[in-house]
Design a protein around this motif. Structure first.
Motif, PDB file in Angstrom:
ATOM      1  N   TYR B 101       0.987  -1.082  -0.190  1.00  0.00           N
ATOM      2  CA  TYR B 101       0.040   0.523   0.255  1.00  0.00           C
ATOM      3  C   TYR B 101       0.726   0.953  -0.392  1.00  0.00           C
ATOM      4  N   SER B 102       1.981   1.039   0.272  1.00  0.00           N
ATOM      5  CA  SER B 102       2.853   2.286   0.812  1.00  0.00           C
ATOM      6  C   SER B 102       3.609   2.720  -0.695  1.00  0.00           C
ATOM      7  N   ILE B 103       4.141   1.659  -1.209  1.00  0.00           N
ATOM      8  CA  ILE B 103       4.568   1.827  -2.174  1.00  0.00           C
ATOM      9  C   ILE B 103       3.490   2.218  -3.131  1.00  0.00           C
ATOM     10  N   TRP B 104       2.302   3.073  -3.336  1.00  0.00           N
ATOM     11  CA  TRP B 104       1.682   3.737  -3.793  1.00  0.00           C
ATOM     12  C   TRP B 104       1.727   4.971  -2.961  1.00  0.00           C
ATOM     13  N   TYR B 105       1.228   4.942  -1.549  1.00  0.00           N
ATOM     14  CA  TYR B 105       0.597   6.074  -0.875  1.00  0.00           C
ATOM     15  C   TYR B 105       1.435   6.768  -0.947  1.00  0.00           C
ATOM     16  N   LEU B 106       2.968   6.704  -0.894  1.00  0.00           N
ATOM     17  CA  LEU B 106       4.237   7.656  -0.516  1.00  0.00           C
ATOM     18  C   LEU B 106       4.141   8.409  -1.644  1.00  0.00           C
ATOM     19  N   SER B 107       4.513   9.634  -1.876  1.00  0.00           N
ATOM     20  CA  SER B 107       4.891  10.272  -3.064  1.00  0.00           C
ATOM     21  C   SER B 107       6.582  10.499  -3.437  1.00  0.00           C
ATOM     22  N   GLU B 108       7.348  11.017  -4.206  1.00  0.00           N
ATOM     23  CA  GLU B 108       8.303  11.093  -4.651  1.00  0.00           C
ATOM     24  C   GLU B 108       8.910  11.743  -3.964  1.00  0.00           C
ATOM     25  N   LYS B 109       8.681  12.422  -3.542  1.00  0.00           N
ATOM     26  CA  LYS B 109       9.574  13.453  -2.133  1.00  0.00           C
ATOM     27  C   LYS B 109       9.623  12.946  -1.007  1.00  0.00           C
ATOM     28  N   GLU B 110       8.661  11.701  -0.823  1.00  0.00           N
ATOM     29  CA  GLU B 110       8.589  11.641   0.959  1.00  0.00           C
ATOM     30  C   GLU B 110      10.328  11.000   0.605  1.00  0.00           C
ATOM     31  N   ASP B 111      10.917  11.115   2.361  1.00  0.00           N
ATOM     32  CA  ASP B 111      11.834  10.231   2.795  1.00  0.00           C
ATOM     33  C   ASP B 111      11.219   8.633   2.528  1.00  0.00           C
ATOM     34  N   LYS B 112      11.906   8.276   1.635  1.00  0.00           N
ATOM     35  CA  LYS B 112      11.524   7.145   1.742  1.00  0.00           C
ATOM     36  C   LYS B 112      12.197   5.681   2.494  1.00  0.00           C
ATOM     37  N   GLY B 350      -6.757   6.245   3.865  1.00  0.00           N
ATOM     38  CA  GLY B 350      -5.499   7.157   3.067  1.00  0.00           C
ATOM     39  C   GLY B 350      -6.320   7.955   2.234  1.00  0.00           C
ATOM     40  N   ILE B 351      -6.982   6.734   0.928  1.00  0.00           N
ATOM     41  CA  ILE B 351      -7.362   6.689  -0.244  1.00  0.00           C
ATOM     42  C   ILE B 351      -8.298   8.124  -0.388  1.00  0.00           C
ATOM     43  N   ILE B 352      -8.850   7.527   0.628  1.00  0.00           N
ATOM     44  CA  ILE B 352      -9.658   9.189   1.080  1.00  0.00           C
ATOM     45  C   ILE B 352      -9.078  10.940   1.012  1.00  0.00           C
ATOM     46  N   ASP B 353      -7.860  10.825   1.714  1.00  0.00           N
ATOM     47  CA  ASP B 353      -6.819  11.365   1.822  1.00  0.00           C
ATOM     48  C   ASP B 353      -6.462  12.288   0.781  1.00  0.00           C
ATOM     49  N   HIS B 354      -6.003  10.997   0.092  1.00  0.00           N
ATOM     50  CA  HIS B 354      -5.409  11.321  -1.393  1.00  0.00           C
ATOM     51  C   HIS B 354      -6.432  12.290  -2.509  1.00  0.00           C
ATOM     52  N   GLY B 355      -6.906  11.055  -2.542  1.00  0.00           N
ATOM     53  CA  GLY B 355      -8.579  10.956  -3.167  1.00  0.00           C
ATOM     54  C   GLY B 355      -8.808  12.810  -3.388  1.00  0.00           C
ATOM     55  N   CYS B 356      -9.271  13.238  -1.811  1.00  0.00           N
ATOM     56  CA  CYS B 356     -10.081  14.391  -1.773  1.00  0.00           C
ATOM     57  C   CYS B 356      -8.922  15.545  -1.490  1.00  0.00           C
ATOM     58  N   PRO B 447     -14.288  19.531  -1.089  1.00  0.00           N
ATOM     59  CA  PRO B 447     -12.998  19.003  -0.831  1.00  0.00           C
ATOM     60  C   PRO B 447     -11.706  20.148  -1.518  1.00  0.00           C
ATOM     61  N   PRO B 448     -10.388  20.081  -1.085  1.00  0.00           N
ATOM     62  CA  PRO B 448      -9.831  20.816  -1.253  1.00  0.00           C
ATOM     63  C   PRO B 448      -9.376  19.937  -3.170  1.00  0.00           C
ATOM     64  N   HIS B 449      -9.354  18.704  -3.335  1.00  0.00           N
ATOM     65  CA  HIS B 449      -9.573  18.506  -4.689  1.00  0.00           C
ATOM     66  C   HIS B 449     -11.186  17.857  -5.098  1.00  0.00           C
ATOM     67  N   HIS B 450     -11.325  17.543  -6.603  1.00  0.00           N
ATOM     68  CA  HIS B 450     -12.120  16.213  -6.781  1.00  0.00           C
ATOM     69  C   HIS B 450     -11.839  15.309  -6.804  1.00  0.00           C
ATOM     70  N   PRO B 451     -12.398  14.632  -5.565  1.00  0.00           N
ATOM     71  CA  PRO B 451     -12.381  13.219  -5.679  1.00  0.00           C
ATOM     72  C   PRO B 451     -11.791  12.022  -6.804  1.00  0.00           C
ATOM     73  N   HIS B 452     -11.264  11.185  -6.440  1.00  0.00           N
ATOM     74  CA  HIS B 452     -10.997  10.499  -7.707  1.00  0.00           C
ATOM     75  C   HIS B 452     -10.428   9.161  -6.443  1.00  0.00           C
ATOM     76  N   GLU B 453     -10.643   8.156  -7.541  1.00  0.00           N
ATOM     77  CA  GLU B 453     -10.686   6.935  -6.809  1.00  0.00           C
ATOM     78  C   GLU B 453      -8.969   5.953  -6.885  1.00  0.00           C
ATOM     79  N   ALA B 454      -8.885   5.602  -6.483  1.00  0.00           N
ATOM     80  CA  ALA B 454      -6.787   5.004  -6.783  1.00  0.00           C
ATOM     81  C   ALA B 454      -6.371   4.113  -7.508  1.00  0.00           C
ATOM     82  N   PRO B 455      -5.781   3.832  -7.769  1.00  0.00           N
ATOM     83  CA  PRO B 455      -5.448   3.141  -8.812  1.00  0.00           C
ATOM     84  C   PRO B 455      -5.232   1.690  -7.805  1.00  0.00           C
ATOM     85  N   VAL B 456      -4.533   0.653  -9.157  1.00  0.00           N
ATOM     86  CA  VAL B 456      -4.805  -1.216  -8.433  1.00  0.00           C
ATOM     87  C   VAL B 456      -3.865  -1.081  -7.614  1.00  0.00           C
TER      88      VAL B 456
END
Lengths: 492, 789
Positions: B101-112, B350-356, B447-456
């Protein structure tokens, strides 16, 4: 007669003198220092292993027999303390090359440093109460000078405090030594033990014992005689801070142990509640002081006060387990605190101050520093598997086994505060965003000794068993003072 | 037994590898590669643990030892039984899903690098906790979970709230850890071992010991703080500052269950007493209720889940506290169920947070169209959490109800079932708040963004967990025989046979469930009003919350206290210090001699003959000493202080010890110079008028010192306990040392070592003076340079 036992005193003394002679040859001085540091460490290892294998070692100076001349005595306690001292001293020496830039400073610093080392080794070895006084003077005088030599106003001021305390303690020490000499007509500690024993109930013996406890407690920063420590430990040049908190405050504890486990054995019971009470106050108040600090070095200094309380508590249990715990505590705390002080010194080098609000974000600036600092913090906080855990564990266990519930309770509460102020300092130094990026990065020369000590903290945790075996053996030896007496006085 | 070593230490090796490679890893742009590689670690652990499953049914639990500290009976020893394997599967299995899940969740700039470093460290520590067979081996891993949780909560360390949350978690779980340390030692005093398997066989000895209650309280403090039981639950909502994968993993499925685990582990030895049931069961029920009441109030979905976790942990704790065989089994079943649905729900948040761009119900709502897959998962998760059929949560909720009916030592009949149903109403309400408000109702704000679903990639883990939730409901026998029964056996100490099914016929628990649903719907309908009412209460009486104790009492209360302490014992004034030390020393010395019966005798003093010269010197000495105090000018004061030294030396001359006098003269001279030099650098003396009180105190302390020391000296001169060794020197000085001046021989031969080092002291002092002079010269040079520029 083997001359091994006098080497830990002679080598640093000779080195100090040699360094003074080689004042204008920086390269030669470096070689001498490196050589001396390694050889003292080696000598101390062989002394300790010899004591461990063959029992208590003695050395009669000038060949004069025991109660008449001065005797050096190496038992496990002195061996362990010298070993600890030399590990910290070697790291501090290495560190000093990176820390003191100017060669002119080093030319004065290093001879004084070796005089200091002479004094500590001498203190741990001497079997004569007056000689102990002389060794104390050596240490004190070296520290005054080391404080004064870099002297900005703060250092001079704390030097003044130290001198006042030093003079006070010297006066009391002399009064105590004078008193005990008048009572028994001897200065040899083993002889004193024999001669005091039948008179342990004498009121003046109680007074003398209290004066000794006061003098040594002052050296160890036992409350309410700790006042000098926060100023001195925080304003001293960092390698010296590491020495002060790492080994020199333990000299006071060492002397308390020596006196109460040899000369005043029968007064242990009478002094126990007194020592335990002071130990509890010391650890609590020290931690309180540490929580309030915004300067890292001062925080560490207050933390040393608090930790001395823990050590004194172990001593105050007057049991084999408690004393063993106190010895382990001294080793582990010495190493951890020295490493933390040196880490603070790196911060000082970077921004010229150890005020924590000026620092931050070390986790990105120097991950290596952050790692070492975290190990130190976790160690002092007593997180396993670092050695810090075993120092706390043994002490609590000794206390609970001896049914000292109140001191144990205080110790546990204080350890929560300890965890709190340490974690806070870690957050402030390593995590908080920094106002201005520092221009200087931590140098390898400074990081190496910090890392070595941090690693030792982990090693002592993983390999705690042999160290605990050693400290337990030392503690058992301390509770059989007849061994010491026999080794010094022969079969009398 | 290499598998157990792999299971526990492989994650540590992985984190060490990440640490060692971090300089390289930080430089390259890894994208998703690091997470993919790391995912193999939990995968390998999981497969090793699964391979242990067959041996659970056969034979006694397997153990394995690595010696550590023999002298205290501390070792790293591991125990493979049903309980540890169940937890092991949860930890590594959810660990695997969380990493994916975290592979999707963590964005590029995070300190992985740091993220996976901490996460692997945590996983190893957690596996160590559950597999440990030695209390202090376990404690080691236990504390490491606290540390890694501290690091992970503070992962976004630039945020103030993160640091606050991390510190709070550390302080509260640290408190528990310290209590537990003492508790284990107390337990050792009863059992004489830290070995868990041995302790478990000594239940009767433990329960009959007078140390039972203290040991239980201390150990339970550790468990309660870790598992967020009331009133220590307050750290968990703040821990939600961590990235969502961490919340899903540490703060819902695994670490917060460590306390539950330890209670379960030790329950065969401790449970079955009224005290146990009252403490563990009581705290559990209170926590369940408090968590539920707080959860329905939240609008932040993550906070809602945090309080719901508290409530659910309370429920499990309560079941363990009841201490019957059935309740133990129920607890095990619910541990499994809760881990599955709660981790799934966290991932949805987490998905809602990302999407919205937010997860607050004020902005988020009506998501079922935009996020259809998340909606299905949330639907399954929420219904299971609410305890509705056909999901796993229903089975364990029924078992919970059943076990409340047979609680031993219950004070009032029907009290516990009533409380259970009442608390479950809130569970029902917050589950539906999550579901209905989040996916059906329209939010008041955008919400700040228009909601969208997470990828697979993001949906994989929650879908898998939702599948598990369904399976746990429809086909519980898949798990019960191989996994849950051995685990229940470890908790209850008896052979367990679980008959898990959705339908047991019409019985009391079913009726209780029925009431829960009816009343729960009513509660849910009135939720907005109740929330307003709750808001009113918490504004009116803020001190009701334990948070008040932490924030106002600890964080804001301790600094003033420490300031006060500092004000008392570190005024910064040397004169205060000297007064304190002098009075302490004198009073305690008096105490230790008076308590032994000190009687004053002055025989020697009265017999001593005094000459006129001596008296005159003494008078001068007293005058010089007095002058030192009275002089306002520093230099004069120092000089008259030196005068006292010289006069003492003169006394030596009068008493026939010229060598001594000579030494004294030299020492005095150097000291005076040294002190003068020091004072040169000290800021100039500023005169303050001491108040009358200060003056009186000063005089009192001085008199005290003078009197005590004088009497001490006089007494000492009179009490020779044994004959001195001095006669030896008189006899042997000429014969053995070849000198007739005995004093000189003593100085240079018998005690030459002293003399050598006294000379050293002298040289060091000179060196110090030299250093200071050099400094002064430099300082002057700097001063002169400045105006030129």
């Amino acid at each position: 007669m083997s001359h091994l036992l006098i080497l830990p005193v002679l080598i640093p003394l000779g080195t100090a003198i040699l360094l003074l002679i080689l004042r204008f040859l920086p390269m030669a001085r470096r070689i001498v220092i490196a050589f001396a540091g390694v050889s003292i460490l080696g000598v101390n290892i062989s002394v300790l292993s010899k004591i461990y294998k063959e029992g208590i070692q003695t050395y009669q100076l000038g060949g004069w027999p025991a109660p008449y001349g001065i005797v050096l005595v190496g038992d496990l306690l002195s061996g362990i303390m010298m070993m600890l001292g030399s590990i910290i001293a070697v790291c501090a020496l290495f560190y000093s090359f990176g820390y003191l830039k100017e060669d002119g400073q080093q030319a004065i610093f290093h001879p004084l440093f070796f005089f200091l080392w002479t004094g500590t080794n001498g203190t741990f070895l001497t079997g004569d109460i007056f000689n102990l006084f002389v060794m104390f003077e050596i240490m004190l005088m070296s520290i005054y000078s080391l404080l004064a030599m870099l002297g900005d106003k703060k250092q001079i001021e704390s030097g003044l405090k130290l001198i006042s305390m030093g003079l006070l303690s010297s006066a009391i020490f002399l009064a105590a030594v004078g008193g005990i000499y008048a009572l028994t007509g001897t200065l040899n500690m083993a002889d004193l033990a024999v001669k005091i024993k039948p008179h342990a109930g004498h009121p003046l013996v109680g007074a003398v014992a209290m004066l000794f406890l006061g003098v040594f407690g002052l050296k160890a920063a036992m409350m309410p005689m700790h006042f000098w420590l926060p100023d001195v430990h925080s304003s001293a040049p960092t390698p010296i801070s590491a020495m002060l908190s790492g080994i020199l405050i333990k000299v006071g504890v060492y002397a308390i142990i020596r006196v109460f486990c040899l000369i005043f054995v029968d007064l242990q019971g009478a002094f126990q509640p007194f020592i335990l009470t002071l130990a509890c106050i010391t650890m609590f108040m020290g931690a309180m002081g540490a929580v309030a600090q915004t300067d890292l070095k001062r925080l560490l200094a207050y933390s040393s006060v608090s930790q001395i309380g823990y050590i004194l508590m172990g001593v105050g249990f007057f049991s084999v387990a408690g004393m063993g715990a106190a010895l382990f505590y001294m080793i582990s705390h010495g190493i951890i605190k020295a490493s933390l002080f040196m880490a603070a010194g790196i911060l000082k080098k970077m921004k010229g101050t150890t005020e924590m609000s000026e620092h931050g974000n070390m986790i990105n600036i120097s991950p290596v520093f952050t790692l070492f600092f975290l190990i130190g913090v976790a160690g002092l906080g007593g997180i396993p598997p670092s050695s810090g855990f075993f120092m706390k564990f043994q002490l609590i266990k000794a206390g609970l086994d001896g049914a000292f519930y109140l001191p144990v309770f205080v110790a546990l509460v204080v350890s929560l505060f300890t965890l709190f102020y340490l974690a806070q300092s870690w957050q402030k130094v390593c995590l908080m965003p920094q106002k201005e990026e520092p221009t200087i990065r931590p140098s390898f020369k400074l990081l190496l000794p910090v890392g070595v000590l941090a690693l030792l903290c982990l090693v002592l945790g993983f390999a705690a068993d042999p160290i605990i075996t050693l400290t337990t053996a030392a503690s058992q030896q301390l509770f059989s003072p007849e061994l010491y007496i026999k080794a010094v006085m022969g079969s009398m | 037994m290499t598998s157990i070593l792999t299971i526990v230490f492989f994650p540590f090796v992985a984190s060490l590898l990440i640490l060692a490679l971090s300089p390289v890893l930080n430089k390259v742009n890894m994208g998703k590669k690091l997470g993919t590689v790391v995912a193999f670690v939990p995968f390998i652990c999981l497969s090793f643990i699964l391979s242990l499953l067959p041996q659970l049914k056969t034979g006694p639990p397997a153990t394995f030892h690595i010696p550590w500290v023999k002298s205290y009976g501390i070792e790293l020893s591991f125990l493979v039984d049903g309980l540890s394997v169940l937890f092991g599967i949860l930890i590594s299995g959810i660990g695997l899903l969380v990493v994916i899940y975290s592979i999707w969740y963590l964005s590029e700039k995070e300190d992985k690098v740091k993220f996976y470093l901490y996460l692997m460290m945590f996983m190893g520590a957690m596996l160590g906790v559950v597999f440990s067979n030695n209390l202090f081996g376990m404690f080691t891993f236990w504390e490491l979970t606290s540390i890694s949780s501290f690091l992970l909560i503070g992962f976004w360390y630039h945020k103030e709230e993160s640091r606050y949350g991390a510190m709070k978690a550390l302080v509260i779980t640290g408190l528990g850890g310290i209590a537990m340390l003492a508790g284990f030692i107390v337990l050792y005093q009863i059992t004489d071992t830290f070995d868990v398997t041995k302790i478990l066989t000594m239940g009767d000895v433990i329960k009959s010991s007078h140390l039972y209650v203290p040991a239980l309280i201390l150990i339970f403090l550790g468990c309660a703080t870790k598992s967020a039981q009331f009133p220590f639950h307050i750290w968990l909502p703040n821990a939600m500052e961590a990235p969502t994968p961490v919340s899903a993993y540490l703060h819902s499925a695994t670490m917060v269950k460590a306390g539950i685990f330890l209670v379960a582990r030790l329950s065969p030895a401790f449970s079955g007493t009224a005290f146990w049931t009252g403490l563990v069961g009581g705290i559990g029920l209170i926590t369940m209720l408090v968590g539920g009441v707080m959860a329905i109030k939240q609008t932040d979905l993550k906070a809602l889940l945090a309080y719901s976790t508290i409530s659910q942990l309370g429920m499990i704790m309560a079941m363990l506290g009841f201490g019957t065989q059935y309740s133990g089994e129920a607890a095990i079943v619910h541990i499994m169920n809760h881990a599955a649905f709660k981790a799934a729900l966290f991932m949805i948040v987490g998905i809602i947070d990302h999407g919205c761009g937010t997860r607050d119900l004020t902005y988020v709502g009506n998501l079922r169209k935009e996020m259809p897959h998340s909606f299905k998962i949330a639907f399954i998760g929420c219904l299971s959490m609410a305890g509705l059929p056909i999901f796993g949560g229903f089975i364990s909720k029924e078992m919970f109800y059943e076990s409340t009916l047979h609680v031993p030592f219950a004070p009032i009949p029907y009290l516990i079932p009533t409380v259970a149903v009442f608390a479950s109403l809130f569970t029902f309400a917050y589950s539906f708040k999550f579901l209905i408000w989040g996916f059906f109702y329209k939010a008041p704000e955008h919400p700040p963004h228009h909601p969208h679903e997470a990828p697979v990639l993001g949906l994989f883990s929650p879908v898998f967990l939702a599948l598990m939730v369904v399976l746990l409901g429809l086909a519980p026998s898949l798990f019960s025989h191989s996994l849950l029964e051995p685990a229940a056996m470890a908790v209850t100490g008896k052979t367990a046979e679980l008959h898990l099914a959705l339908w047991h016929g019409v019985n009391t628990p079913l009726v209780m469930s029925f009431f829960t649903v009816i009343l729960g719907v009513v509660l849910f309908m009135r939720l907005k009003k109740i929330n307003l009412f709750q808001e009113g209460i918490s504004n009116a009486v803020p001190w009701l919350s334990p948070n008040f104790v932490y924030n106002k009492g600890f964080l804001e209360g301790v600094p003033p206290l420490t300031q006060r302490c500092l004000w008392w014992f570190q005024s910064g004034y040397l004169r205060h210090y000297l007064m304190a030390i002098f009075s302490f020393l004198m009073i305690s010395t008096l105490y230790f001699s008076l308590s032994k019966g000190w009687v004053l005798r002055l025989d020697t003093l009265l017999k001593t003959e005094v000459t006129l010269a001596q008296v005159a010197t003494l008078v001068l000495l007293a005058c010089a000493a007095l002058a030192t105090i009275l002089f306002k000018n520093r230099i004069s004061a120092i000089l008259s202080l030196g005068m006292t030294g010289f006069l003492v030396a003169f006394l030596y001359v009068l008493m026939g010890a010229p060598d001594l006098a000579l030494t004294q003269y030299l020492v005095e001279a150097v000291s005076v110079i040294l002190i003068l030099l020091v004072f040169y650098f000290v800021p100039p003396y500023f005169e303050e008028k001491p108040t009358k009180n200060t003056k009186a105190m000063n005089i009192a302390v001085s008199v005290l010192v003078g009197v005590v020391m004088t009497f001490y000296m006089l007494m000492v001169m009179d009490s020779h306990l044994v004959s001195s060794i001095a006669s030896y020197y008189l006899e042997t000085s000429e014969k053995l040392a070849g000198g007739r001046n005995v004093v000189n021989v003593v100085i240079v031969d018998y005690r030459g070592f002293d003399t050598m080092f006294e000379i050293c002291v002298f040289s060091i002092a000179i060196l110090g003076i030299y250093a200071m002079l050099r400094l002064k010269k430099k300082a002057k040079a700097v001063q002169e340079e400045v105006p030129v520029k």
